[in-house]
Design an enzyme around this catalytic site. Structure first.
Site, PDB file in Angstrom:
ATOM      1  N   ARG A 176       0.791  -0.994  -0.616  1.00 37.95           N
ATOM      2  CA  ARG A 176      -0.113   0.049  -0.243  1.00 37.95           C
ATOM      3  C   ARG A 176       0.827   1.462  -0.249  1.00 37.95           C
ATOM      4  O   ARG A 176       0.240   1.671  -0.604  1.00 37.95           O
ATOM      5  CB  ARG A 176      -0.539   0.109   1.759  1.00 37.95           C
ATOM      6  CG  ARG A 176      -2.314  -1.277   1.320  1.00 37.95           C
ATOM      7  CD  ARG A 176      -3.445  -0.357   0.729  1.00 37.95           C
ATOM      8  NE  ARG A 176      -4.181   0.523   1.565  1.00 37.95           N
ATOM      9  CZ  ARG A 176      -3.894   0.583   2.330  1.00 37.95           C
ATOM     10  NH1 ARG A 176      -4.552  -0.133   2.862  1.00 37.95           N
ATOM     11  NH2 ARG A 176      -4.653   1.941   2.974  1.00 37.95           N
ATOM     12  N   CYS A 236      -1.302   6.618   8.102  1.00 38.18           N
ATOM     13  CA  CYS A 236      -1.434   4.964   7.866  1.00 38.18           C
ATOM     14  C   CYS A 236      -2.677   4.998   6.921  1.00 38.18           C
ATOM     15  O   CYS A 236      -2.514   6.446   6.290  1.00 38.18           O
ATOM     16  CB  CYS A 236      -2.089   4.065   9.045  1.00 38.18           C
ATOM     17  SG  CYS A 236      -3.601   4.783  10.566  1.00 38.18           S
TER      18      CYS A 236
END
Length: 279
Positions: A176, A236
């Site tokens: 990611r 995040c």
């Protein structure tokens, strides 16, 4: 009370008048799991359920932003968490949501807050007792107070791209972060904040779900290129696992660390923010 407590410690402390145990499990969308139903089916005796999905700022365009102090205090009072409580948090979530609850409680003025090492999974594995149904505690006063000195906004993170006074550390998985994997949220770009380092939150845990020791946590950050002598901003997907990194940093005594609360959900949705990918 240490900020990380063992199942043995909790078992010995249960029944203390000032102790409050909180299940703060929240699951990622798409898992098909219901945290409240799981709590009611079996929880650590005496634990109340904290609904993290309800502890957000619903007026903000970005999902899962920190709630206003008054809303947070009201929810804590209704759970029976008040000034002077010793609060032990646990979860049964793949994204270790007790760290988000820990961050909020500290930010909004609770002083004695700990996470149960290994969560309810370790508690169950050891054959310790469980309770069913829903626990209700009498309301206690929780003073509405807020210190957002360790929270960063998108504007501050943008400014930091030039000043570089703080290191940005991303808790998402490597695919990611690099941009090799698309973001699961529609309309969110792939990649990472330029210059950010990648410490997947999972790197802080042992195979049994307990936190690594101080040397292991330190190594996880330093191996990724983080200079622990300099300030850190954690990020995040939506401000949850970034709190795991903050908790890990607190365990090794690092206090100059802050949360970018909007995280990639906010950054990746803005067409004007710069984004980087790693081949």
């Amino acid at each position: 009370m240490d900020s990380l407590v063992s199942t043995e410690w909790l078992a010995n402390e249960m029944g203390a008048s000032d102790l409050r145990i909180v299940d703060c499990t929240k699951h990622l969308p798409g898992t098909g799991r219901d945290p409240l139903a799981e709590y009611e089916a079996g929880h650590v005796p005496g634990a109340v359920f904290m609904d993290l999905a309800d502890l957000t700022d619903t007026s903000h365009a970005t999902e899962n932003m920190l709630p206003p102090a008054e809303k947070f205090a009201s929810r804590m009072q209704s759970l029976g968490l008040g000034d002077g409580s010793r609060i032990v948090l646990y979860d049964d979530s793949a994204v270790k949501t007790s760290a988000r609850a820990w961050f909020m409680l500290k930010m909004f003025g609770a002083h004695d807050v700990a996470i149960l090492d290994g969560g309810i999974a370790k508690w169950k594995a050891e054959g310790r007792p469980l309770a069913q149904g829903k626990e209700t505690l009498r309301h206690r006063h929780f003073t509405a107070w807020q210190d957002d000195g360790n929270v960063r906004t998108k504007a501050q993170v943008l400014a930091n791209l030039h000043g570089k006074d703080e290191q940005v550390v991303d808790a998402r998985g490597a695919a990611r972060w690099s941009g090799a994997e698309e973001d699961p949220r529609p309309g969110i770009a792939s990649g990472h904040i330029p210059g950010s380092l990648n410490v997947p939150f999972t790197a802080l845990f042992n195979a049994d779900g307990t936190f690594k020791d101080k040397a292991g946590i330190t190594a996880a950050f330093e191996t990724a290129g983080v200079d622990l002598a300099k300030p850190v901003i954690t990020s995040c997907g939506s401000g949850v696992t970034a709190c795991v990194l903050l908790f890990g940093l607190a365990l090794i005594g690092k206090e100059d660390a802050a949360l970018y609360d909007g995280s990639w959900t906010e950054w990746g949705a803005d067409p004007d923010t710069p984004k980087a990918v790693k081949a």
